[in-house]
Design an enzyme around this catalytic site. Structure first.
Site, mmCIF file in Angstrom:
data_model
loop_
_atom_site.group_PDB
_atom_site.id
_atom_site.type_symbol
_atom_site.label_atom_id
_atom_site.label_comp_id
_atom_site.label_asym_id
_atom_site.label_seq_id
_atom_site.Cartn_x
_atom_site.Cartn_y
_atom_site.Cartn_z
ATOM 1 C CG ASN A 10 2.190 -4.451 2.655
ATOM 2 O OD1 ASN A 10 2.355 -4.986 3.580
ATOM 3 N ND2 ASN A 10 1.000 -3.477 2.664
ATOM 4 C CE LYS A 12 -2.010 -4.602 1.019
ATOM 5 N NZ LYS A 12 -3.083 -3.841 0.419
ATOM 6 C CG HIS A 94 -0.842 -0.224 4.257
ATOM 7 N ND1 HIS A 94 -2.363 -0.599 4.156
ATOM 8 C CD2 HIS A 94 -0.066 -0.366 3.009
ATOM 9 C CE1 HIS A 94 -2.213 -0.702 2.676
ATOM 10 N NE2 HIS A 94 -1.259 -0.858 2.103
ATOM 11 C CD GLU A 167 -1.062 3.244 1.595
ATOM 12 O OE1 GLU A 167 -0.982 2.134 1.189
ATOM 13 O OE2 GLU A 167 -1.493 3.647 2.960
#
Length: 250
Positions: A10, A12, A94, A167
């Site tokens: 990821n 971002k 997320h 996460e």
């Protein structure tokens, strides 16, 4: 049951054309585990370029999408746009979407449903804040997030297109990492929740990733846990360290 290793990246709000060129050239030349599924999330503006540059076998994911196909939603990206770039995956829910942009469990569930209905594979994320962990609410938080996801997966067959990422928010970008035992504990209770509330067969098959400050130095120990089926990697997915993480089970 042995589930195939899944390593997700990821990026971002990071990356550039030159970084994509350099990173994928390094990945192309590397000796990586052929038995691992590799999916890398990149910013929307780089989806098509990354898809075209990615080495064979590596999939590209969007980092978000909206819950409807088109309309007056400035700044959003639709599932059809993602597919138009040649991509098959999307990361949803997320912790940064939840806690910086205020996305609710309900909205994330709606996005999961729309993405699956559109034919995309989804990586929905769950996880607790430090305050929630310290208050003993880890399971309650994760179960509420899982409930919003599960009730929006339209069929048992659609679960084949779902990979869950746990996460712990307190371990993202902080340098703190859940111990292998802490990660396994949550992964197991999430799998048991799926077994109880969805289906035993799905619980055995669905992959649950760990996504809290995964690095080249801790991936192997995390990957030995029976219910940790891979990783969703943040900062390290932009570096050559990602190769070591891909090879965590070797």
């Amino acid at each position: 049951m042995t589930r195939k290793l899944f390593v997700g990246g990821n990026w971002k709000m990071n990356g550039s054309y030159s970084h994509i060129n350099t990173f994928f050239d390094t990945l192309q030349k590397a000796d990586t585990d052929p038995n691992a599924d590799i999916v890398i999330g990149v910013p929307a503006c780089y989806l098509k370029y990354a898809q075209d540059k990615a080495p064979k076998g590596i999939k590209i994911a969007a980092e978000n999408c909206y819950k409807v196909g088109s309309g007056a939603f400035t700044g959003e990206i639709s599932t059809e746009m993602i597919k138009d770039c040649g991509c098959e995956w999307v990361i949803l829910g997320h912790s940064e979407r939840r806690h910086i942009f205020g996305e609710s469990n309900e909205l994330i569930g709606e996005k999961v449903k729309h993405a699956l209905d559109s034919g995309l594979n989804v990586i929905p994320c769950i996880g607790e804040l430090l305050s929630e962990r310290e208050a003993g609410k880890t399971n309650d938080v994760c179960f509420a997030q899982m409930d919003a996801i599960a009730k929006n997966v339209p069929s048992k067959e659609a679960w084949d297109k779902v990979v869950i990422a746990y996460e712990p928010v307190w371990a993202i970008g902080t340098g703190k990492t859940a111990t292998p035992a802490q990660a396994q504990e949550v992964h197991k209770v999430v799998r048991d929740w799926i077994r109880k509330h969805v289906d035993a067969g799905i619980a055995d098959k669905v992959r649950i990733l760990y996504g809290g400050s995964v690095t080249a130095s801790n991936a192997k120990d995390l990957g030995t846990q029976p219910d940790v089926d891979g990783f969703l990697v943040g900062g390290a997915s932009l570096k050559p360290d990602f190769i070591t993480i891909i090879n965590a089970r070797r």
